[in-house]
Design a protein around this motif. Structure first.
Motif, PDB file in Angstrom:
ATOM      1  N   VAL A   1     -29.135   0.028  23.304  1.00 26.47           N
ATOM      2  CA  VAL A   1     -29.042  -0.747  24.546  1.00 26.47           C
ATOM      3  C   VAL A   1     -30.355  -1.485  24.811  1.00 26.47           C
ATOM      4  O   VAL A   1     -30.348  -2.660  25.182  1.00 26.47           O
ATOM      5  CB  VAL A   1     -28.663   0.160  25.738  1.00 26.47           C
ATOM      6  CG1 VAL A   1     -28.761  -0.595  27.054  1.00 26.47           C
ATOM      7  CG2 VAL A   1     -27.258   0.716  25.546  1.00 26.47           C
ATOM      8  N   ALA A   2     -31.479  -0.823  24.601  1.00 27.68           N
ATOM      9  CA  ALA A   2     -32.774  -1.463  24.824  1.00 27.68           C
ATOM     10  C   ALA A   2     -32.935  -2.686  23.917  1.00 27.68           C
ATOM     11  O   ALA A   2     -33.443  -3.727  24.355  1.00 27.68           O
ATOM     12  CB  ALA A   2     -33.903  -0.472  24.589  1.00 27.68           C
ATOM     13  N   THR A   3     -32.485  -2.590  22.677  1.00 23.20           N
ATOM     14  CA  THR A   3     -32.566  -3.722  21.762  1.00 23.20           C
ATOM     15  C   THR A   3     -31.668  -4.858  22.231  1.00 23.20           C
ATOM     16  O   THR A   3     -32.062  -6.030  22.196  1.00 23.20           O
ATOM     17  CB  THR A   3     -32.188  -3.297  20.330  1.00 23.20           C
ATOM     18  OG1 THR A   3     -33.119  -2.308  19.899  1.00 23.20           O
ATOM     19  CG2 THR A   3     -32.188  -4.461  19.363  1.00 23.20           C
ATOM     20  N   LYS A   4     -30.472  -4.539  22.688  1.00 21.41           N
ATOM     21  CA  LYS A   4     -29.560  -5.558  23.204  1.00 21.41           C
ATOM     22  C   LYS A   4     -30.177  -6.283  24.400  1.00 21.41           C
ATOM     23  O   LYS A   4     -30.109  -7.499  24.502  1.00 21.41           O
ATOM     24  CB  LYS A   4     -28.221  -4.929  23.619  1.00 21.41           C
ATOM     25  CG  LYS A   4     -27.369  -4.475  22.469  1.00 21.41           C
ATOM     26  CD  LYS A   4     -26.677  -5.659  21.833  1.00 21.41           C
ATOM     27  CE  LYS A   4     -25.568  -5.207  20.917  1.00 21.41           C
ATOM     28  NZ  LYS A   4     -24.644  -6.282  20.582  1.00 21.41           N
ATOM     29  N   VAL A   5     -30.778  -5.523  25.307  1.00 25.56           N
ATOM     30  CA  VAL A   5     -31.413  -6.117  26.483  1.00 25.56           C
ATOM     31  C   VAL A   5     -32.634  -6.927  26.064  1.00 25.56           C
ATOM     32  O   VAL A   5     -32.808  -8.080  26.484  1.00 25.56           O
ATOM     33  CB  VAL A   5     -31.796  -5.028  27.506  1.00 25.56           C
ATOM     34  CG1 VAL A   5     -32.640  -5.598  28.630  1.00 25.56           C
ATOM     35  CG2 VAL A   5     -30.546  -4.353  28.064  1.00 25.56           C
ATOM     36  N   ARG A   6     -33.495  -6.336  25.266  1.00 27.90           N
ATOM     37  CA  ARG A   6     -34.730  -7.001  24.825  1.00 27.90           C
ATOM     38  C   ARG A   6     -34.440  -8.346  24.164  1.00 27.90           C
ATOM     39  O   ARG A   6     -35.111  -9.340  24.407  1.00 27.90           O
ATOM     40  CB  ARG A   6     -35.485  -6.097  23.856  1.00 27.90           C
ATOM     41  CG  ARG A   6     -36.791  -6.651  23.359  1.00 27.90           C
ATOM     42  CD  ARG A   6     -37.524  -5.664  22.447  1.00 27.90           C
ATOM     43  NE  ARG A   6     -37.852  -4.436  23.166  1.00 27.90           N
ATOM     44  CZ  ARG A   6     -37.317  -3.236  22.908  1.00 27.90           C
ATOM     45  NH1 ARG A   6     -36.442  -3.073  21.940  1.00 27.90           N
ATOM     46  NH2 ARG A   6     -37.660  -2.181  23.607  1.00 27.90           N
ATOM     47  N   ARG A   7     -33.441  -8.385  23.311  1.00 28.43           N
ATOM     48  CA  ARG A   7     -33.098  -9.611  22.566  1.00 28.43           C
ATOM     49  C   ARG A   7     -32.058 -10.463  23.286  1.00 28.43           C
ATOM     50  O   ARG A   7     -31.635 -11.491  22.773  1.00 28.43           O
ATOM     51  CB  ARG A   7     -32.582  -9.245  21.181  1.00 28.43           C
ATOM     52  CG  ARG A   7     -33.540  -8.406  20.393  1.00 28.43           C
ATOM     53  CD  ARG A   7     -34.381  -9.266  19.523  1.00 28.43           C
ATOM     54  NE  ARG A   7     -35.334  -8.449  18.777  1.00 28.43           N
ATOM     55  CZ  ARG A   7     -36.547  -8.843  18.490  1.00 28.43           C
ATOM     56  NH1 ARG A   7     -36.957 -10.023  18.865  1.00 28.43           N
ATOM     57  NH2 ARG A   7     -37.361  -8.069  17.824  1.00 28.43           N
TER      58      ARG A   7
ATOM     59  N   ARG B   1     -38.589  -4.758  32.544  1.00 34.91           N
ATOM     60  CA  ARG B   1     -37.442  -4.386  33.369  1.00 34.91           C
ATOM     61  C   ARG B   1     -37.055  -2.963  33.019  1.00 34.91           C
ATOM     62  O   ARG B   1     -37.297  -2.498  31.926  1.00 34.91           O
ATOM     63  CB  ARG B   1     -36.271  -5.319  33.102  1.00 34.91           C
ATOM     64  CG  ARG B   1     -36.625  -6.746  33.438  1.00 34.91           C
ATOM     65  CD  ARG B   1     -35.514  -7.421  34.075  1.00 34.91           C
ATOM     66  NE  ARG B   1     -35.946  -8.757  34.433  1.00 34.91           N
ATOM     67  CZ  ARG B   1     -35.123  -9.745  34.605  1.00 34.91           C
ATOM     68  NH1 ARG B   1     -33.840  -9.571  34.456  1.00 34.91           N
ATOM     69  NH2 ARG B   1     -35.566 -10.924  34.954  1.00 34.91           N
ATOM     70  N   SER B   2     -36.413  -2.331  33.957  1.00 38.08           N
ATOM     71  CA  SER B   2     -36.040  -0.937  33.754  1.00 38.08           C
ATOM     72  C   SER B   2     -34.535  -0.830  33.634  1.00 38.08           C
ATOM     73  O   SER B   2     -33.787  -1.524  34.340  1.00 38.08           O
ATOM     74  CB  SER B   2     -36.532  -0.130  34.952  1.00 38.08           C
ATOM     75  OG  SER B   2     -36.359   1.219  34.722  1.00 38.08           O
TER      76      SER B   2
ATOM     77  N   THR C   1     -39.127  -4.997  27.569  1.00 39.13           N
ATOM     78  CA  THR C   1     -39.759  -6.300  27.693  1.00 39.13           C
ATOM     79  C   THR C   1     -38.953  -7.279  26.861  1.00 39.13           C
ATOM     80  O   THR C   1     -38.692  -7.025  25.686  1.00 39.13           O
ATOM     81  CB  THR C   1     -41.218  -6.259  27.178  1.00 39.13           C
ATOM     82  OG1 THR C   1     -41.931  -5.290  27.935  1.00 39.13           O
ATOM     83  CG2 THR C   1     -41.885  -7.601  27.298  1.00 39.13           C
ATOM     84  N   PHE C   2     -38.545  -8.394  27.464  1.00 38.06           N
ATOM     85  CA  PHE C   2     -37.757  -9.376  26.749  1.00 38.06           C
ATOM     86  C   PHE C   2     -38.540  -9.942  25.576  1.00 38.06           C
ATOM     87  O   PHE C   2     -39.715 -10.266  25.693  1.00 38.06           O
ATOM     88  CB  PHE C   2     -37.311 -10.505  27.673  1.00 38.06           C
ATOM     89  CG  PHE C   2     -36.255 -10.075  28.647  1.00 38.06           C
ATOM     90  CD1 PHE C   2     -34.950  -9.880  28.231  1.00 38.06           C
ATOM     91  CD2 PHE C   2     -36.565  -9.856  29.968  1.00 38.06           C
ATOM     92  CE1 PHE C   2     -33.968  -9.470  29.121  1.00 38.06           C
ATOM     93  CE2 PHE C   2     -35.603  -9.456  30.865  1.00 38.06           C
ATOM     94  CZ  PHE C   2     -34.306  -9.263  30.442  1.00 38.06           C
TER      95      PHE C   2
END
Length: 72
Positions: A25-31, A68-69, A58-59
């Motif tokens: 999920v963090a990778t999906k959000v970041r990218r 972002r959290s 961080t984007f």
């Protein structure tokens, strides 16, 4: 597996699955990658039993963007 989303493959070691899903999920959000309905449903169900720990993201495309959290 890199070519499969978590609905199709999860690490065999169950104790690592929460970390794997969080990283996914963090990778999906970041990218800023899209998540289809099937994947979203699986991620929601798959993280239901995980600790509710905020994750800082961080984007990747805008290095000036604030962190972002995301809480699972």
């Amino acid at each position: 597996m890199a070519d499969q989303d978590p609905a199709e493959w999860l690490p065999p070691y169950e104790a690592y699955r929460c970390q794997y899903l969080t990283d996914w999920v963090a990778t999906k959000v970041r990218r800023q990658l899209a998540v289809d309905d099937r994947e979203r449903e699986f991620l929601t169900q798959g993280t239901a039993g995980c600790p509710n720990t905020p994750v800082q993201v961080t984007f990747a495309r805008n290095h000036c963007a604030p962190e972002r959290s995301w809480a699972r």
